[in-house]
Design a protein around this motif. Structure first.
Motif, PDB file in Angstrom:
ATOM      1  N   PHE A  95      32.734 -23.794  -6.200  1.00  0.00           N
ATOM      2  CA  PHE A  95      31.706 -22.814  -6.226  1.00  0.00           C
ATOM      3  C   PHE A  95      30.264 -23.177  -6.557  1.00  0.00           C
ATOM      4  N   GLY A  96      30.023 -24.704  -6.358  1.00  0.00           N
ATOM      5  CA  GLY A  96      28.726 -25.095  -6.610  1.00  0.00           C
ATOM      6  C   GLY A  96      28.371 -25.094  -8.033  1.00  0.00           C
ATOM      7  N   VAL A  97      29.371 -24.903  -9.097  1.00  0.00           N
ATOM      8  CA  VAL A  97      28.913 -24.871 -10.362  1.00  0.00           C
ATOM      9  C   VAL A  97      28.301 -26.061 -10.726  1.00  0.00           C
ATOM     10  N   GLY A  98      29.107 -27.166 -10.550  1.00  0.00           N
ATOM     11  CA  GLY A  98      28.438 -28.604 -10.955  1.00  0.00           C
ATOM     12  C   GLY A  98      26.996 -28.934 -10.600  1.00  0.00           C
ATOM     13  N   ASP A  99      26.543 -28.467  -9.733  1.00  0.00           N
ATOM     14  CA  ASP A  99      25.075 -28.795  -9.212  1.00  0.00           C
ATOM     15  C   ASP A  99      24.131 -27.735 -10.041  1.00  0.00           C
ATOM     16  N   PHE A 100      24.715 -26.523 -10.141  1.00  0.00           N
ATOM     17  CA  PHE A 100      23.744 -25.847 -10.980  1.00  0.00           C
ATOM     18  C   PHE A 100      23.683 -25.993 -12.351  1.00  0.00           C
ATOM     19  N   VAL A 101      24.726 -26.150 -12.959  1.00  0.00           N
ATOM     20  CA  VAL A 101      24.890 -26.519 -14.489  1.00  0.00           C
ATOM     21  C   VAL A 101      24.404 -27.945 -14.669  1.00  0.00           C
ATOM     22  N   GLY A 102      24.560 -28.950 -13.843  1.00  0.00           N
ATOM     23  CA  GLY A 102      23.816 -30.154 -14.040  1.00  0.00           C
ATOM     24  C   GLY A 102      22.511 -30.304 -13.925  1.00  0.00           C
ATOM     25  N   GLY A 103      21.999 -29.292 -13.138  1.00  0.00           N
ATOM     26  CA  GLY A 103      20.492 -29.158 -12.884  1.00  0.00           C
ATOM     27  C   GLY A 103      19.958 -28.524 -14.184  1.00  0.00           C
ATOM     28  N   VAL A 104      20.518 -27.414 -14.667  1.00  0.00           N
ATOM     29  CA  VAL A 104      20.171 -27.096 -16.070  1.00  0.00           C
ATOM     30  C   VAL A 104      19.916 -27.856 -17.214  1.00  0.00           C
ATOM     31  N   PHE A 105      21.008 -28.872 -17.058  1.00  0.00           N
ATOM     32  CA  PHE A 105      21.008 -30.047 -18.176  1.00  0.00           C
ATOM     33  C   PHE A 105      20.081 -30.995 -18.047  1.00  0.00           C
ATOM     34  N   ASP A 106      19.780 -31.332 -16.665  1.00  0.00           N
ATOM     35  CA  ASP A 106      18.926 -32.376 -16.377  1.00  0.00           C
ATOM     36  C   ASP A 106      17.425 -31.990 -16.561  1.00  0.00           C
ATOM     37  N   THR A 107      17.215 -30.688 -16.472  1.00  0.00           N
ATOM     38  CA  THR A 107      15.837 -30.261 -16.730  1.00  0.00           C
ATOM     39  C   THR A 107      15.541 -30.404 -18.284  1.00  0.00           C
ATOM     40  N   TYR A 108      16.597 -30.294 -19.050  1.00  0.00           N
ATOM     41  CA  TYR A 108      16.647 -30.308 -20.686  1.00  0.00           C
ATOM     42  C   TYR A 108      16.570 -31.694 -21.145  1.00  0.00           C
ATOM     43  N   PHE A 109      17.622 -32.550 -20.374  1.00  0.00           N
ATOM     44  CA  PHE A 109      17.807 -34.001 -20.900  1.00  0.00           C
ATOM     45  C   PHE A 109      16.816 -35.057 -20.241  1.00  0.00           C
ATOM     46  N   LYS A 110      16.285 -34.724 -18.947  1.00  0.00           N
ATOM     47  CA  LYS A 110      15.775 -35.892 -18.179  1.00  0.00           C
ATOM     48  C   LYS A 110      14.500 -35.567 -17.872  1.00  0.00           C
ATOM     49  N   GLU A 111      13.989 -34.242 -17.640  1.00  0.00           N
ATOM     50  CA  GLU A 111      12.863 -34.107 -17.050  1.00  0.00           C
ATOM     51  C   GLU A 111      11.801 -33.814 -17.884  1.00  0.00           C
TER      52      GLU A 111
END
Length: 330
Positions: A95-111
């Protein structure tokens, strides 16, 4: 929405009781719950003075307003492990969960909000601390108190976060792991007793000794030892038609023992230092006697901190049949 994840590559080690269980070395056991990233605790425990009893249980704090911690933050992820964790999340395609949650975490840890590129330039200089939940209290409301995403802590620094793992939190965690023996008292006479005749009660000295649990997080230098020591036995006869010895129903520990075995030849009406006298027959049934042992709890740690924790209680029920004294008329 809640998502669970399998172990992902890394170098942390998650362990359970007695240093066993958890993820294999080189893995972080991780999960995401309500937009948070938590880990299986790395706390290891060892037991000293394990009771010589096949039946053991956990203490219930005598102070009903206190419980061992439901959650805390502990060292969990290196920068490379956070990067690998987010990558693993993105691979979840349901259900596209991976991309959505991964995007949230990337904002926090990467960007850069607040961390850049997972802090890879600080590899070896610290760890991300993450929430860990006490499995025994995972359904308690307090388990939701650790709702922060993993945060960076340089090596050697002490986080200002109140719920960051500390010697006291380790001591309180160890409290929950103390294995105390079932409170089965020995009675004389055994099985069936008589109305208006004292029943003696005592505890097996070999089973009821000090027991300690040491809780530690490997590689952190943090360790605490929590010790339980029996101090008194409380007897509830299971009926109001009874008297206890002493009258308070609480038998203190004296000279390392609680109660006294009844010696052979002791007159039947001799009052025991610890016991009960039933004033009415139990008929065709029996009374449900409850024996509860109170344990004094103290702790020490590698930092020199220590003190007392709320006393703990553990009890057991025993069935006692009470008969009328039969008289013979000639």
């Amino acid at each position: 929405m809640a998502v669970s994840m399998a172990a992902v590559p890394g170098s942390a080690y998650a362990a359970g009781k007695n240093g066993k269980g958890g993820a294999r070395e080189g893995e972080v056991k991780a999960g995401r719950q309500d937009q948070n990233l938590n880990v299986q605790t790395k706390i290891q425990t060892t037991v000293e003075g394990s009771p010589k009893s096949a039946k053991t249980g956990s203490l219930t704090p005598a102070n009903s307003n206190w419980d061992p911690p439901a959650c805390w933050y502990e060292p969990a992820y290196s920068p490379k492990q956070i990067q690998a964790t987010v990558k693993a999340i993105r691979q979840m395609k349901v259900f596209g969960v991976g991309d959505f949650v991964g995007g949230v975490f990337d904002t926090y840890f990467k960007e850069g909000r607040p961390y850049k590129n997972y802090n890879l330039d600080k590899q070896g200089e610290g760890q991300f601390w993450a929430a860990a939940i006490n499995e025994k209290r995972k359904d308690d409301p307090e388990a939701n108190s650790c709702d922060k995403l993993p945060f960076w802590v340089p090596t050697g620094d002490t986080p200002k976060e109140p719920l960051a793992v500390s010697p006291k939190i380790l001591a309180e965690y160890a409290y929950d792991e103390l294995p105390v023996p079932s409170t089965e008292i020995t009675m004389a006479p055994e099985g069936t007793t008589k109305v208006n005749l004292p029943t003696w009660a005592w505890l097996d000295r070999a089973k009821f000794k000090k027991v300690s649990v040491t809780a530690s997080i490997p590689g952190s230098g943090l360790s605490a030892t929590t010790t339980a020591e029996p101090v008194s036995l409380s007897i509830d006869p299971g009926t109001e038609d009874a008297e206890t010895y002493p009258a308070s129903g609480e038998c203190p520990i004296e000279d390392g023992k609680i109660g006294e075995p009844r010696a052979k030849g002791t007159p039947a009406d001799t009052q025991p230092p610890c016991g009960v006298k039933y004033l009415r027959s139990s008929g065709d049934g029996s009374y449900n006697l409850q024996a509860t042992l109170t344990w004094k709890i103290s702790w020490t740690s590698t930092t020199g901190e220590g003190g007392d924790l709320p006393a703990g209680e553990f009890g057991a029920d025993q069935q006692v049949a009470v008969e009328e004294i039969q008289s013979i008329n000639r």
